[in-house]
Write an enzyme that holds these catalytic residues in place. Structure first.
Site, PDB file in Angstrom:
ATOM      1  N   GLY A  34       0.895  -1.226  -0.014  1.00 43.99           N
ATOM      2  CA  GLY A  34       0.016   0.012  -0.059  1.00 43.99           C
ATOM      3  C   GLY A  34       0.945   1.159   0.031  1.00 43.99           C
ATOM      4  N   ASP A  35       0.242   2.462   0.104  1.00 45.56           N
ATOM      5  CA  ASP A  35       0.808   3.491   0.190  1.00 45.56           C
ATOM      6  C   ASP A  35       0.629   4.488   1.825  1.00 45.56           C
ATOM      7  OD1 ASP A  35       1.651   6.259  -0.164  1.00 45.56           O
ATOM      8  OD2 ASP A  35       0.431   6.648  -1.992  1.00 45.56           O
ATOM      9  N   PHE A  36       1.762   4.686   2.333  1.00 46.77           N
ATOM     10  CA  PHE A  36       1.491   5.179   3.580  1.00 46.77           C
ATOM     11  C   PHE A  36       1.129   6.470   3.799  1.00 46.77           C
ATOM     12  CE2 PHE A  36       6.382   5.047   3.966  1.00 46.77           C
ATOM     13  CZ  PHE A  36       6.711   5.895   3.318  1.00 46.77           C
ATOM     14  N   HIS A  93      12.610  10.348   8.255  1.00 49.19           N
ATOM     15  CA  HIS A  93      13.720  11.349   7.717  1.00 49.19           C
ATOM     16  C   HIS A  93      13.830  11.322   6.102  1.00 49.19           C
ATOM     17  CE1 HIS A  93      17.191   8.226   6.896  1.00 49.19           C
ATOM     18  NE2 HIS A  93      16.245   7.692   6.513  1.00 49.19           N
TER      19      HIS A  93
HETATM   20  C1  LIG Z   1      14.735   4.124   4.044  1.00 52.16           C
HETATM   21  S1  LIG Z   1      13.884   3.010   3.631  1.00 52.16           S
HETATM   22  C2  LIG Z   1      13.691   2.114   5.354  1.00 52.16           C
HETATM   23  C3  LIG Z   1      13.447   0.831   5.277  1.00 52.16           C
HETATM   24  C4  LIG Z   1      13.363   0.122   6.648  1.00 52.16           C
HETATM   25  N1  LIG Z   1      12.393   0.701   7.237  1.00 52.16           N
HETATM   26  C5  LIG Z   1      14.463   0.001   7.242  1.00 52.16           C
HETATM   27  O1  LIG Z   1      14.784   0.686   8.490  1.00 52.16           O
HETATM   28  O2  LIG Z   1      15.557  -0.645   6.914  1.00 52.16           O
HETATM   29  C6  LIG Z   1      12.138   3.624   3.390  1.00 52.16           C
HETATM   30  C7  LIG Z   1      11.147   2.721   3.000  1.00 52.16           C
HETATM   31  O3  LIG Z   1       9.951   3.327   2.951  1.00 52.16           O
HETATM   32  C8  LIG Z   1       9.351   2.719   1.700  1.00 52.16           C
HETATM   33  N2  LIG Z   1       8.242   3.684   1.150  1.00 52.16           N
HETATM   34  C9  LIG Z   1       8.640   4.883   0.547  1.00 52.16           C
HETATM   35  N3  LIG Z   1       7.672   5.295   0.207  1.00 52.16           N
HETATM   36  C10 LIG Z   1       6.371   4.650   0.579  1.00 52.16           C
HETATM   37  C11 LIG Z   1       4.883   4.515   0.532  1.00 52.16           C
HETATM   38  N4  LIG Z   1       4.444   5.682  -0.168  1.00 52.16           N
HETATM   39  N5  LIG Z   1       4.335   3.704   1.039  1.00 52.16           N
HETATM   40  C12 LIG Z   1       4.659   2.767   1.912  1.00 52.16           C
HETATM   41  N6  LIG Z   1       6.292   2.601   1.929  1.00 52.16           N
HETATM   42  C13 LIG Z   1       7.047   3.494   1.310  1.00 52.16           C
HETATM   43  C14 LIG Z   1      10.422   2.442   0.713  1.00 52.16           C
HETATM   44  O4  LIG Z   1      10.123   1.428  -0.297  1.00 52.16           O
HETATM   45  C15 LIG Z   1      11.525   2.095   1.562  1.00 52.16           C
HETATM   46  O5  LIG Z   1      11.710   0.666   1.924  1.00 52.16           O
END
Ligand SMILES: C[S@@+](CC[C@H](N)C(=O)[O-])C[C@H]1O[C@@H](n2cnc3c(N)ncnc32)[C@H](O)[C@@H]1O
Length: 342
Positions: A231-233, A251
């Site tokens: 989904g999309d957060f 961040h």
């Molecule tokens: C910097 S990574 C952190 C991943 C994990 N939480 C960690 O600490 O290793 C950010 C994550 O947010 C996810 N993400 C980005 N946009 C998103 C969205 N709109 N909805 C859900 N997840 C999303 C990315 O796919 C990515 O895996």
């Protein structure tokens, strides 16, 4: 003319390293890409042997290794033998506390191209990545699955280094279901579920990452306690859980987008729910701020996000109808922020 003082020449050397920092970064990248640390795992080798195995131009490889030798990444036994040091051991694949994927990740997101626009980022606040590629970094990764796989692996490598400290530091005894929002490939989730056997987990990710994570987790011993939902957060997060983890997620975003994510967690959480934010701290004590501040410039240039002070996290939570209940330090330079309904 006045003689340069010792302090002047020290300052020259320090400033030169900063001016040419990109050389060091690229030399480390070459070593990581070619797998030099893995090749040296069983003992020193000559640059000729290394060049033969890696199919590289020996005199040029030698020059890169010589610099890395001078920097302590490898030992250098002249004229041309190189060995592994404990620092260079960090570039081994799959080693405990390994950082090889992290050394490769810059290249998956455009190498130095986004940083060519850093002055524009400073003038406008816009990420250099978007200038370089005409799209946001996560959209770019969604369209480039091979690069995204390396990106995911780098995130997992970094998060693996802090997962145990988070699992130990935080008391999950009153928690039943944890949603790991933007949970990547599930390293943190697996660590938490292994350590706290009563927990149920939901890993929430974009469709592309969710599909890869499902495949990775199918053989994990916690599979029957962990669901992966796509989904999309920015729209919504899975409802009804009592704990929403956000590790290295806020961040990535500016304040208004970060508050949207937190509001969606607030809206979805069960009574007495909480958010658990895991992010790098900008230290208020004498500890080294540089790792977090380097990450902060990555956020400036790659995503438009930022690293934040404790007070800034408190303000984000407040804007989302939450209050900061506690801040706990975990493995350096990370902290855990607990947010409860206001
Ligand atoms: C910097 S990574 C952190 C991943 C994990 N939480 C960690 O600490 O290793 C950010 C994550 O947010 C996810 N993400 C980005 N946009 C998103 C969205 N709109 N909805 C859900 N997840 C999303 C990315 O796919 C990515 O895996």
């Amino acid at each position: 003319m006045e003689q340069a003082t010792v302090q002047d020449s020290d300052a020259d050397a320090v400033m030169l390293r900063m001016i040419w920092g990109v050389h060091i970064s690229r030399a480390v990248y070459v070593a990581a890409e070619l797998g030099i640390a893995d090749l040296l795992a069983d003992g020193p080798m000559s640059s000729k042997q290394l060049a033969l195995i890696t199919r590289t131009h020996e005199p040029s490889l030698y020059r890169v290794l010589r610099l890395l030798g001078a920097l302590g990444v490898f030992s250098h036994d002249p004229p041309d033998h190189f060995g592994l040091t404990s620092l260079g051991g960090r570039l081994r694949s799959n080693a405990p506390a390994g950082m090889r994927q992290w050394a490769l990740v810059l290249d998956t997101v455009g190498g130095v191209r986004p940083f060519e626009h850093i002055l524009d980022s400073v003038m406008t606040g816009r990420p250099g990545f978007d200038r370089a590629f005409g799209t946001g970094m996560f959209e770019f990764l969604a369209r480039n699955p091979e690069k995204a796989t390396v990106f995911d692996a780098a995130m997992s490598e970094r998060t693996a280094a802090i997962a145990a400290s988070v699992a130990d530091a935080y008391d999950f005894s009153d928690t039943n279901t944890v949603v790991d929002v933007g949970g990547g490939n599930g390293v943190l989730m697996v660590g938490l579920l292994q350590r706290h056997r009563h927990l149920q987990g939901v890993l929430f990710e974009t469709p592309e990452v969710a599909a890869r994570t499902r495949a990775i987790l199918q053989n994990a011993d916690i599979t029957n306690r962990c669901e992966v939902i796509a989904g999309d957060f920015f729209e919504q997060v899975p409802a009804g859980a009592d704990c929403y983890l956000l590790a290295n997620v806020l961040h990535d975003w500016d304040d208004s987008r970060a508050v949207e994510i937190l509001r969606n967690c607030r809206r979805s959480m069960a009574d007495k729910g909480k958010v658990v934010i895991i992010e790098r701290l900008i230290p208020e004590d004498a500890s080294d701020p540089v790792p977090t501040l380097l990450s902060d410039l990555n956020m400036l240039v790659f995503t438009g996000g930022q690293e934040r002070t404790n007070i800034q996290y408190e303000q984000l939570l407040k804007s989302a109808g939450l209050k900061l209940a506690a801040v706990q330090t975990v493995a350096f330079p990370y902290g855990v922020f607990i947010g409860l309904p206001a």
